[in-house]
Design an enzyme around this catalytic site. Sequence first.
Site, PDB file in Angstrom:
ATOM      1  N   GLU A   1      19.295   1.282  29.401  1.00  9.24           N
ATOM      2  CA  GLU A   1      19.717   0.760  28.089  1.00  9.24           C
ATOM      3  C   GLU A   1      21.179   1.094  27.785  1.00  9.24           C
ATOM      4  O   GLU A   1      21.761   2.000  28.396  1.00  9.24           O
ATOM      5  CB  GLU A   1      18.812   1.311  26.981  1.00  9.24           C
ATOM      6  CG  GLU A   1      18.808   2.840  26.894  1.00  9.24           C
ATOM      7  CD  GLU A   1      18.413   3.361  25.515  1.00  9.24           C
ATOM      8  OE1 GLU A   1      19.010   2.911  24.514  1.00  9.24           O
ATOM      9  OE2 GLU A   1      17.528   4.245  25.449  1.00  9.24           O
TER      10      GLU A   1
ATOM     11  N   LYS B   1      24.300  -1.621  17.125  1.00  5.69           N
ATOM     12  CA  LYS B   1      23.025  -1.245  17.753  1.00  5.69           C
ATOM     13  C   LYS B   1      22.049  -2.386  17.476  1.00  5.69           C
ATOM     14  O   LYS B   1      21.789  -2.709  16.319  1.00  5.69           O
ATOM     15  CB  LYS B   1      22.560   0.071  17.106  1.00  5.69           C
ATOM     16  CG  LYS B   1      21.184   0.543  17.495  1.00  5.69           C
ATOM     17  CD  LYS B   1      20.880   1.858  16.766  1.00  5.69           C
ATOM     18  CE  LYS B   1      19.397   2.100  16.651  1.00  5.69           C
ATOM     19  NZ  LYS B   1      19.084   3.211  15.754  1.00  5.69           N
TER      20      LYS B   1
ATOM     21  N   VAL C   1      15.808   0.678  23.148  1.00  3.89           N
ATOM     22  CA  VAL C   1      14.651   0.577  24.047  1.00  3.89           C
ATOM     23  C   VAL C   1      13.967  -0.774  23.828  1.00  3.89           C
ATOM     24  O   VAL C   1      13.645  -1.484  24.790  1.00  3.89           O
ATOM     25  CB  VAL C   1      13.672   1.753  23.818  1.00  3.89           C
ATOM     26  CG1 VAL C   1      12.348   1.513  24.530  1.00  3.89           C
ATOM     27  CG2 VAL C   1      14.300   3.069  24.286  1.00  3.89           C
TER      28      VAL C   1
ATOM     29  N   ASP D   1       9.710   4.239   7.998  1.00  3.64           N
ATOM     30  CA  ASP D   1      10.614   4.136   9.141  1.00  3.64           C
ATOM     31  C   ASP D   1       9.862   4.379  10.452  1.00  3.64           C
ATOM     32  O   ASP D   1       9.612   5.515  10.852  1.00  3.64           O
ATOM     33  CB  ASP D   1      11.774   5.134   8.991  1.00  3.64           C
ATOM     34  CG  ASP D   1      12.869   4.897  10.019  1.00  3.64           C
ATOM     35  OD1 ASP D   1      12.646   4.114  10.961  1.00  3.64           O
ATOM     36  OD2 ASP D   1      13.951   5.497   9.877  1.00  3.64           O
TER      37      ASP D   1
ATOM     38  N   SER E   1      10.094   3.090  14.405  1.00  7.48           N
ATOM     39  CA  SER E   1      10.991   2.387  15.323  1.00  7.48           C
ATOM     40  C   SER E   1      10.362   1.112  15.876  1.00  7.48           C
ATOM     41  O   SER E   1       9.173   1.082  16.214  1.00  7.48           O
ATOM     42  CB  SER E   1      11.358   3.298  16.492  1.00  7.48           C
ATOM     43  OG  SER E   1      12.144   2.595  17.423  1.00  7.48           O
ATOM     44  N   ALA E   2      11.203   0.094  16.000  1.00  9.28           N
ATOM     45  CA  ALA E   2      10.769  -1.161  16.620  1.00  9.28           C
ATOM     46  C   ALA E   2      10.427  -0.957  18.099  1.00  9.28           C
ATOM     47  O   ALA E   2       9.781  -1.820  18.709  1.00  9.28           O
ATOM     48  CB  ALA E   2      11.862  -2.215  16.474  1.00  9.28           C
ATOM     49  N   ASP E   3      10.813   0.191  18.649  1.00 10.54           N
ATOM     50  CA  ASP E   3      10.459   0.477  20.051  1.00 10.54           C
ATOM     51  C   ASP E   3       8.930   0.471  20.232  1.00 10.54           C
ATOM     52  O   ASP E   3       8.421   0.045  21.270  1.00 10.54           O
ATOM     53  CB  ASP E   3      10.983   1.859  20.486  1.00 10.54           C
ATOM     54  CG  ASP E   3      12.501   1.933  20.558  1.00 10.54           C
ATOM     55  OD1 ASP E   3      13.163   0.884  20.400  1.00 10.54           O
ATOM     56  OD2 ASP E   3      13.020   3.047  20.767  1.00 10.54           O
TER      57      ASP E   3
ATOM     58  N   LYS F   1      11.919  12.843  20.895  1.00 11.33           N
ATOM     59  CA  LYS F   1      12.483  14.035  20.261  1.00 11.33           C
ATOM     60  C   LYS F   1      11.665  14.436  19.044  1.00 11.33           C
ATOM     61  O   LYS F   1      11.090  13.576  18.373  1.00 11.33           O
ATOM     62  CB  LYS F   1      13.895  13.717  19.768  1.00 11.33           C
ATOM     63  CG  LYS F   1      14.940  13.721  20.844  1.00 11.33           C
ATOM     64  CD  LYS F   1      16.315  13.810  20.203  1.00 11.33           C
ATOM     65  CE  LYS F   1      17.389  13.950  21.254  1.00 11.33           C
ATOM     66  NZ  LYS F   1      17.668  12.692  21.946  1.00 11.33           N
TER      67      LYS F   1
END
Length: 305
Positions: free
Chosen positions: A24, A86, A106, A138, A140-142, A159
């Site tokens: 990425e 981003k 990602v 919140d 992540s779209a990952d 993390k």
Amino acid sequence: METVRINPEVQQALKENRPVVALESTIISHGMPYPQNVETALKVEQIIRDHGGVPATIGIIDGVGVVGMTAEEIEEFGKRGMTIPKVSRRDLPVIRARRSWGATTVATTMIIAHMGGVKFFVTGGIGGVHRGAETTFDVSADLEELGRTDVTVICAGAKAILDLPKTLEVLETKGVPVLGFQTEELPAFYTRSSGLKVDCALKDYQDAAEVVRAKQEMGLTGGILITNPIPEEYSLPAEKINGVIDQAIAEMEEKGIKGKACTPFLLARIAEITGGESLASNIQLVFNNAAVGTEIAKAYCELTK
Ligand code: PSU
Ligand code: MN
């Protein structure tokens, strides 16, 4: 205008069923400072080559998804850093329409890798459910992408800036196999343990490749997450790094940082507070993932010959 541009070396490798490994570009422009970001990105490509693979660093250049950027392009992503947007799934139409550059997360790296026919993708850590998501929403779209796009992602877990138990719950809901490379435990990026279990431990490269093939045979959509713990010698003491993470999150809240700016802010602050110690670990775990990811991709190519 083409949607993806696959470099000739990658194209040739795909045609000959040789291992290709996607990388990425958000980790380059938003995840690490210059010049370590560029040095790391180029070294990761070299590690993939040393293990017999072909690297395909992915980014968006003038609105086109590039599968296999040149060293000059990688240098440009590193130098321009956070001035390159981003790009997540939702940003893709605007970035393309405006013929912009974009650093792929990602999620977007998976999308473009899949468009280009690349099945394996190595990175550091994925996004997940943020702490406090019960009020901020919140997530992540990952995670959404792992639930829908057929790419195997090799990472060092996530993390502790994230809520790891909630992240695992969402991955389960979305039907994503979360596997541990030679471990039963979900690694937490800087540390090898999180106190949480993965779905299943993978014995070796062959075992991993067989799981990827089995999913394909069943026609199941969505990704597979292979988590690979940081090598012991580079891992950080859990109490220390967790204290730093808590401090960085408190500062983020104080400053009112929200949305897509959260993760880049936290990564940069953690590196600053630890005086580069966390960055050194981050770099080493990506190297380790590149080696393991390429070996898995190689085993998969052997199986599907
Ligand atoms: N976690 C890291 N390093 C990173 C990222 C996450 O340890 O560089 C980047 C990846 O590109 C990931 C993105 O896809 O941040 C997730 O951002 P968000 O939390 O805004 O979805
Ligand atoms: Mn987010």
